[in-house]
Scaffold this motif. Structure first.
Motif, mmCIF file in Angstrom:
data_model
loop_
_atom_site.group_PDB
_atom_site.id
_atom_site.type_symbol
_atom_site.label_atom_id
_atom_site.label_comp_id
_atom_site.label_asym_id
_atom_site.label_seq_id
_atom_site.Cartn_x
_atom_site.Cartn_y
_atom_site.Cartn_z
ATOM 1 N N TYR A 1 -1.406 -1.568 -11.512
ATOM 2 C CA TYR A 1 -1.305 -3.005 -11.782
ATOM 3 C C TYR A 1 0.105 -3.511 -11.494
ATOM 4 C CZ TYR A 1 -1.307 -7.416 -14.378
ATOM 5 O OH TYR A 1 -1.186 -8.737 -14.734
ATOM 6 N N ILE A 2 1.118 -2.851 -12.046
ATOM 7 C CA ILE A 2 2.481 -3.331 -11.837
ATOM 8 C C ILE A 2 2.909 -3.163 -10.381
ATOM 9 C CG2 ILE A 2 3.558 -1.156 -12.589
ATOM 10 C CD1 ILE A 2 4.923 -4.771 -13.031
ATOM 11 N N LEU A 3 2.487 -2.091 -9.715
ATOM 12 C CA LEU A 3 2.823 -1.927 -8.306
ATOM 13 C C LEU A 3 2.144 -3.004 -7.466
ATOM 14 C CD1 LEU A 3 2.746 1.950 -7.765
ATOM 15 C CD2 LEU A 3 4.747 0.441 -7.888
ATOM 16 N N GLY A 4 0.912 -3.360 -7.803
ATOM 17 C CA GLY A 4 0.241 -4.440 -7.093
ATOM 18 C C GLY A 4 1.006 -5.743 -7.190
ATOM 19 N N LEU A 5 1.613 -6.006 -8.348
ATOM 20 C CA LEU A 5 2.424 -7.217 -8.513
ATOM 21 C C LEU A 5 3.735 -7.127 -7.740
ATOM 22 C CD1 LEU A 5 2.033 -8.057 -12.314
ATOM 23 C CD2 LEU A 5 0.811 -9.047 -10.377
ATOM 24 N N ASN B 1 4.639 -14.050 -9.924
ATOM 25 C CA ASN B 1 3.365 -14.510 -9.387
ATOM 26 C C ASN B 1 2.292 -13.444 -9.625
ATOM 27 O OD1 ASN B 1 1.293 -15.772 -7.989
ATOM 28 N ND2 ASN B 1 1.997 -15.061 -5.988
ATOM 29 N N ILE B 2 1.327 -13.780 -10.466
ATOM 30 C CA ILE B 2 0.198 -12.889 -10.703
ATOM 31 C C ILE B 2 -1.019 -13.529 -10.040
ATOM 32 C CG2 ILE B 2 -1.247 -11.741 -12.430
ATOM 33 C CD1 ILE B 2 1.068 -11.843 -14.357
ATOM 34 N N PRO B 3 -1.468 -12.986 -8.907
ATOM 35 C CA PRO B 3 -2.606 -13.584 -8.198
ATOM 36 C C PRO B 3 -3.841 -13.675 -9.089
ATOM 37 C CG PRO B 3 -1.527 -11.922 -6.844
ATOM 38 C CD PRO B 3 -0.948 -11.802 -8.222
ATOM 39 N N ASN C 1 -13.302 -2.178 -2.573
ATOM 40 C CA ASN C 1 -12.732 -1.903 -1.250
ATOM 41 C C ASN C 1 -11.577 -0.918 -1.407
ATOM 42 O OD1 ASN C 1 -11.721 -1.842 1.326
ATOM 43 N ND2 ASN C 1 -11.177 -4.017 1.417
ATOM 44 N N LEU C 2 -11.861 0.357 -1.238
ATOM 45 C CA LEU C 2 -10.842 1.399 -1.366
ATOM 46 C C LEU C 2 -10.507 1.934 0.028
ATOM 47 C CD1 LEU C 2 -12.220 3.250 -4.524
ATOM 48 C CD2 LEU C 2 -10.602 1.340 -4.401
ATOM 49 N N SER C 3 -10.044 1.031 0.877
ATOM 50 C CA SER C 3 -9.681 1.382 2.249
ATOM 51 C C SER C 3 -8.333 0.770 2.588
ATOM 52 C CB SER C 3 -10.735 0.887 3.236
ATOM 53 O OG SER C 3 -10.769 -0.536 3.253
ATOM 54 N N LYS C 4 -7.755 1.203 3.685
ATOM 55 C CA LYS C 4 -6.431 0.723 4.077
ATOM 56 C C LYS C 4 -6.472 -0.473 5.014
ATOM 57 C CE LYS C 4 -4.007 5.067 3.259
ATOM 58 N NZ LYS C 4 -3.042 6.074 3.760
ATOM 59 N N ALA D 1 -4.536 -3.346 -6.241
ATOM 60 C CA ALA D 1 -5.374 -4.064 -7.204
ATOM 61 C C ALA D 1 -6.764 -3.445 -7.296
ATOM 62 C CB ALA D 1 -5.477 -5.536 -6.811
ATOM 63 N N ASN D 2 -7.328 -3.046 -6.165
ATOM 64 C CA ASN D 2 -8.660 -2.440 -6.179
ATOM 65 C C ASN D 2 -8.645 -1.036 -6.774
ATOM 66 O OD1 ASN D 2 -10.428 -4.466 -5.177
ATOM 67 N ND2 ASN D 2 -9.560 -4.196 -3.135
ATOM 68 N N LEU D 3 -7.596 -0.280 -6.506
ATOM 69 C CA LEU D 3 -7.458 1.027 -7.147
ATOM 70 C C LEU D 3 -7.314 0.864 -8.662
ATOM 71 C CD1 LEU D 3 -5.096 2.797 -4.585
ATOM 72 C CD2 LEU D 3 -7.405 3.555 -5.207
ATOM 73 N N ARG D 4 -6.596 -0.174 -9.075
ATOM 74 C CA ARG D 4 -6.469 -0.464 -10.507
ATOM 75 C C ARG D 4 -7.838 -0.707 -11.123
ATOM 76 N NH1 ARG D 4 -7.845 -4.018 -14.641
ATOM 77 N NH2 ARG D 4 -7.793 -5.711 -13.151
ATOM 78 N N ARG D 5 -8.707 -1.437 -10.432
ATOM 79 C CA ARG D 5 -10.050 -1.695 -10.949
ATOM 80 C C ARG D 5 -10.852 -0.397 -11.060
ATOM 81 N NH1 ARG D 5 -9.311 -6.073 -7.168
ATOM 82 N NH2 ARG D 5 -8.951 -8.022 -8.319
#
Length: 456
Positions: free
Chosen positions: A269-273, A356-358, A376-379, A388-392
């Motif tokens: 989560y924090i890395l996504g931000l 900014n938190i999308p 969507n766990l792709s590059k 964000a998707n990995l966080r989910r």
């Protein structure tokens, strides 16, 4: 057989003396079934502090006869409890800290129901509306305080950790306390309790009066992670996404200790931000800290991040092993840089408005078999969206491990399935296998049965 107190009444000292007649009627007459259900769940978790289970279903079944009745009195209400956990009482009287947490829960549940969800004041379909709601919940709980320049350090880590890991978190907390820093955690045991306990000693040595040990939780997780006894400011957020936003809006720095899937969720989560283009220039100290004998944990995490998000993500954090004082020094310097940055950018020190938190990170993710398999766990997407998707994905595994609804879904339909790029799936599978081997998935003994299946 679990010891219980057959019947007792509890009166608030101050937290709920200013209830309106409408709110009192709402509680006494139980006109809102959802409000009562949420409060009962959270109240039981608070009263059950110190339990050795993180299975929400097991806890709710054990105390199926736990009851609450609201009684009207001159200045508000009092509670009549039946079959409450006996561990919350000493010589027939409820422990004061537990009583304060109990009424903090009621304060937040009433406010969120009436002022956030039902009032129409907040547009919870917009990015700004959600952030405004998070701020108002925290302000109503009196945890955002203008003029307080002592840094707030968010500490993340596992609730199911070894004694060595716990002692390390406590030592880090001690050095944070010596440096006038206050602590925010998810309020539970393990790496959420250790930093607070250590900081309490550091604060006492420095004769610091304003000692803050803030616990932020939400109804879905609180039964599995009951508030620890060090917490002196407890806040209930509506869901996991608003809980995560509350952490990062209040934080002046973040320390991550070893943990399991919940800790991995917080890291992503924090890395996504921080990887979002609009946040890349913002100072935000992020330290991964472990004892010397446990540093391999972050070697594994670092490898996973390298395989999925790449070098840019790795550049956003620092790994420190063994040296508790260095962790505290690094965080103190980083927090001072944050204070300087916010002064220059005209942002408040007590709430990070400019981060900014999308909206897709603010919107609650409901883990189901369908939603988990469609992630969507792709590059073929920006790295902040992959994070964000990995966080989910990790959020869904947490739900399948300890949350009542997630456990029920797994029992009915079997494990969640995760699909994606072969490289990402291989890294994910290796990380999850490591968590299982190190007993980081759940509290207690016995063989862990995965609630997920990584499709490779």
């Amino acid at each position: 057989m679990t010891a219980k107190v057959a019947s007792t009444t509890v009166t608030p000292e101050a937290a709920l003396e200013l209830l309106s007649p409408t709110e009192v009627n709402q509680l006494v007459n139980q006109t809102d079934a959802d409000l009562f259900k949420i409060f009962r769940r959270c109240a039981l978790a608070v009263l059950n502090t110190g339990n050795n289970s993180d299975d929400t279903n097991e806890i709710m079944e054990e105390y199926a006869d736990f009851g609450i009745r609201f009684i009207r009195q001159a200045r508000g209400i009092k509670l009549q409890l039946t079959n409450a956990p006996a561990s919350a009482f000493v010589d027939g009287k409820m422990i004061r800290g537990i009583r304060e947490q109990l009424f903090s829960v009621l304060r937040d549940v009433v406010y969120i129901t009436n002022e956030i969800r039902n009032s129409g004041r907040f547009n919870l379909t917009t990015q700004a509306g959600i952030t405004d709601a998070v701020f108002h919940i925290l302000r109503n709980a009196n945890v955002v305080r203008k003029g307080d320049v002592n840094p707030l350090v968010v500490c993340w880590g596992g609730h199911s950790i070894s004694r060595d890991e716990y002692d390390f978190t406590k030592d880090v907390g001690y050095h944070l306390g010596l440096r006038d820093m206050n602590i925010i955690t998810g309020c539970g045991p393990g790496a959420m309790k250790g930093p607070m306990k250590g900081a309490a000693i550091g604060h006492a040595k420095q004769h610091i009066q304003n000692r803050r040990y803030i616990g932020i939780t939400e109804p879905g997780i609180i039964a599995a992670e009951s508030p620890n006894p060090i917490v002196n400011e407890l806040v209930i957020m509506p869901d996991i996404e608003k809980r995560l936003e509350a952490f990062v809006r209040m934080a002046h720095s973040i320390i991550v200790f070893p943990g399991g899937v919940g800790t991995a969720e917080e890291i992503l989560y924090i890395l996504g931000l921080l990887l979002h283009p609009s946040n890349k220039r913002m100072p935000f100290p992020l330290v991964f800290a472990a004892a010397e004998k446990n540093k391999a944990y972050f070697d594994t995490i670092n490898h996973f991040i390298a395989s999925t998000l790449g070098a840019e993500a790795q550049s956003r954090y620092r790994v420190i092993s063994a040296d508790c004082a260095e962790v505290a020094r690094s965080v103190r310097k980083g927090s001072d840089d944050v204070l300087l940055y916010r002064r220059r950018s005209k942002d408040s020190f007590y709430f990070n408005w400019k981060l900014n938190i999308p909206k897709d990170l603010q919107t609650p993710f409901e883990p189901t078999h369908d939603s988990m398999s469609r992630l969507n766990l792709s590059k073929d997407q920006p790295i902040h969206m992959l994070a964000a998707n990995l966080r989910r994905a990790f959020s869904g595994i947490v739900a399948g491990n300890v949350k009542e609804q997630g456990i029920a879904l797994i029992r009915k339909h079997g494990p969640f399935q995760l699909k994606g790029d072969p490289e990402i799936m291989a890294a994910l599978d290796m990380l999850l296998r490591t968590f299982v081997e190190q007993n980081r998935m759940k509290i207690g003994e016995g063989t862990y049965k995965p609630c997920y299946q990584v499709v490779t």
